[in-house]
Design an enzyme around this catalytic site. Structure first.
Site, PDB file in Angstrom:
ATOM      1  N   THR A   1      16.405   1.709   2.881  1.00  0.00           N
ATOM      2  CA  THR A   1      15.513   0.599   2.546  1.00  0.00           C
ATOM      3  C   THR A   1      16.005  -0.671   3.221  1.00  0.00           C
ATOM      4  O   THR A   1      17.215  -0.903   3.318  1.00  0.00           O
ATOM      5  CB  THR A   1      15.394   0.389   1.022  1.00  0.00           C
ATOM      6  OG1 THR A   1      14.616  -0.786   0.779  1.00  0.00           O
ATOM      7  CG2 THR A   1      16.742   0.264   0.343  1.00  0.00           C
TER       8      THR A   1
ATOM      9  N   GLN B   1      11.508   3.636  -4.268  1.00  0.00           N
ATOM     10  CA  GLN B   1      10.280   2.905  -3.952  1.00  0.00           C
ATOM     11  C   GLN B   1       9.238   3.861  -3.384  1.00  0.00           C
ATOM     12  O   GLN B   1       8.116   3.469  -3.119  1.00  0.00           O
ATOM     13  CB  GLN B   1      10.579   1.822  -2.912  1.00  0.00           C
ATOM     14  CG  GLN B   1      11.578   0.787  -3.390  1.00  0.00           C
ATOM     15  CD  GLN B   1      12.093  -0.070  -2.244  1.00  0.00           C
ATOM     16  OE1 GLN B   1      11.463  -1.029  -1.841  1.00  0.00           O
ATOM     17  NE2 GLN B   1      13.239   0.286  -1.702  1.00  0.00           N
ATOM     18  N   ASN B   2       9.644   5.105  -3.164  1.00  0.00           N
ATOM     19  CA  ASN B   2       8.744   6.076  -2.548  1.00  0.00           C
ATOM     20  C   ASN B   2       7.830   6.706  -3.597  1.00  0.00           C
ATOM     21  O   ASN B   2       8.223   6.889  -4.745  1.00  0.00           O
ATOM     22  CB  ASN B   2       9.552   7.163  -1.838  1.00  0.00           C
ATOM     23  CG  ASN B   2      10.448   6.567  -0.769  1.00  0.00           C
ATOM     24  OD1 ASN B   2      10.180   5.471  -0.290  1.00  0.00           O
ATOM     25  ND2 ASN B   2      11.504   7.262  -0.410  1.00  0.00           N
TER      26      ASN B   2
ATOM     27  N   CYS C   1     -11.787  12.116 -21.456  1.00  0.00           N
ATOM     28  CA  CYS C   1     -12.803  11.187 -21.960  1.00  0.00           C
ATOM     29  C   CYS C   1     -13.923  10.925 -20.955  1.00  0.00           C
ATOM     30  O   CYS C   1     -14.888  10.230 -21.273  1.00  0.00           O
ATOM     31  CB  CYS C   1     -12.151   9.868 -22.371  1.00  0.00           C
ATOM     32  SG  CYS C   1     -11.594   8.873 -20.972  1.00  0.00           S
TER      33      CYS C   1
ATOM     34  N   HIS D   1       7.331   2.292  -7.798  1.00  0.00           N
ATOM     35  CA  HIS D   1       6.015   2.061  -7.184  1.00  0.00           C
ATOM     36  C   HIS D   1       5.018   3.175  -7.509  1.00  0.00           C
ATOM     37  O   HIS D   1       3.966   3.269  -6.873  1.00  0.00           O
ATOM     38  CB  HIS D   1       6.151   1.902  -5.661  1.00  0.00           C
ATOM     39  CG  HIS D   1       6.816   0.614  -5.270  1.00  0.00           C
ATOM     40  ND1 HIS D   1       7.357   0.387  -4.026  1.00  0.00           N
ATOM     41  CD2 HIS D   1       7.033  -0.529  -5.972  1.00  0.00           C
ATOM     42  CE1 HIS D   1       7.874  -0.834  -3.979  1.00  0.00           C
ATOM     43  NE2 HIS D   1       7.695  -1.405  -5.149  1.00  0.00           N
TER      44      HIS D   1
HETATM   45 ZN   LIG Z   1      -9.468   9.346 -20.222  1.00  0.00          ZN
END
Ligand SMILES: [Zn+2]
Length: 311
Positions: A254, A145-146, A216, A163
């Site tokens: 956890t 989860q880290n 882009c 995550h």
């Molecule tokens: Zn891009």
């Protein structure tokens, strides 16, 4: 048997197995709260060693607790980031945009403290020992989860980051992924350390250094799951696949309360896996595991990796 006995016995009414579990948890709480090493801890380590060697390789689920020794406090802990920067503002995209627009100095502090925490962190013994278990063929993958990338930095090959990853960004337009180097982030950090930049300068800096796609020119964002975001479907499927294809699951650091990740040990259990939990204090998951080791993950893993202690 007196009524007094029943009133004093908090396990009254539970089945025998549940009573054992309850007493085990109470004993563990008592031991951990007084910081006394349990006398029979080695028995539990030996049992874990036997299970892993007989039924392994294992899959591992890790949470924030494993990175505390690396200098990353748990978000909700006393030194955690959420104390200074409440998740209601800093834990999701609309809140971050609002904070940037209305409280740019506060936003800059958040950015500085967050980047500093992750850039300065280095793998600790737990990360290194898990990488060793993988090299020994006893571990098939880590679900974490880290977002700190410390498992990979320690040498682990198969890491499923449910995550996301703090150092990775993704373009919203062309979906290109990039990983920011710690050096690049350190350079960015230097500019945040001084006086507040002000909203316009900070915006330009963020856009130029972090949030513009080199392919882009589109906007990119950190490849992390914020509050309210769905998990990435293919990553989640990979986690489920790993859970279902291993006969042992090891849960470390956890509290097993954040869903849907907290479901993974239960999915493993339903698939017939043996659950082993290593945590200094019991968690919501503890009553459901087959073996609970009340210890730090680094100490317990060191005993698991060290064959000679088990001869
Ligand atoms: Zn891009």
């Amino acid at each position: 048997m007196s009524l007094h006995f029943f009133l004093d016995d908090p396990t009254h009414g539970l089945t025998l197995d549940r009573r054992k579990t309850h007493r085990h948890i109470q004993r563990s709480i008592a031991l951990s709260s007084h910081n006394i090493p349990p006398k029979d801890l080695l028995t539990e380590h030996k049992e874990a060693f036997r299970i892993i060697h007989e039924r392994g390789p294992v899959c591992v689920l890790t949470g924030a607790g494993v990175s505390v020794d690396s200098g990353i406090p748990t978000f909700r802990g006393t030194d955690g980031l959420w104390r200074q920067y409440p998740p209601s503002l800093f834990g999701h995209t609309p809140g971050l945009i609002f904070t940037f627009a209305c409280f740019p100095k506060w936003f800059q502090s958040f950015l500085r403290d967050t980047i500093k925490t992750f850039v300065q962190a280095t793998p600790n013994d737990t990360h290194t020992l898990l990488a060793t278990l993988e090299q020994q063929g006893l571990l098939s993958g880590i679900i974490t989860q880290n977002v700190d990338q410390l498992h990979q930095d320690a040498g682990s090959q198969h890491v499923v980051e449910v995550h996301g990853n703090f150092f990775r960004s993704v373009c919203k337009t062309c979906k290109r992924q990039d990983t920011l180097s710690k050096d690049a982030l350190r350079a960015f950090l230097n500019e945040l350390e001084g006086q507040p930049l002000g909203r316009i300068k900070l915006f330009k800096k963020l856009k130029q250094d972090l949030f513009t796609c080199p392919s882009c020119g589109g906007a990119r964002r950190p490849d992390m799951v914020f509050f309210g975001d769905p998990l990435d479907t293919s990553t989640w499927q990979e986690a489920i696949c790993l859970v279902k294809h291993n006969k042992v699951m090891l849960v470390l650091g956890t509290s097993a309360t954040v869903y849907p990740v907290a479901e993974l040990p239960h999915i493993a259990r339903e698939a017939g896996a043996t659950l082993i939990e290593i945590n200094p204090t019991p968690t919501a998951l503890t009553p459901f595991v087959d073996l609970y080791i009340p210890d730090t993950s680094s100490r317990a893993l060191r005993l698991l990796v060290d064959d000679e202690r088990h001869c």
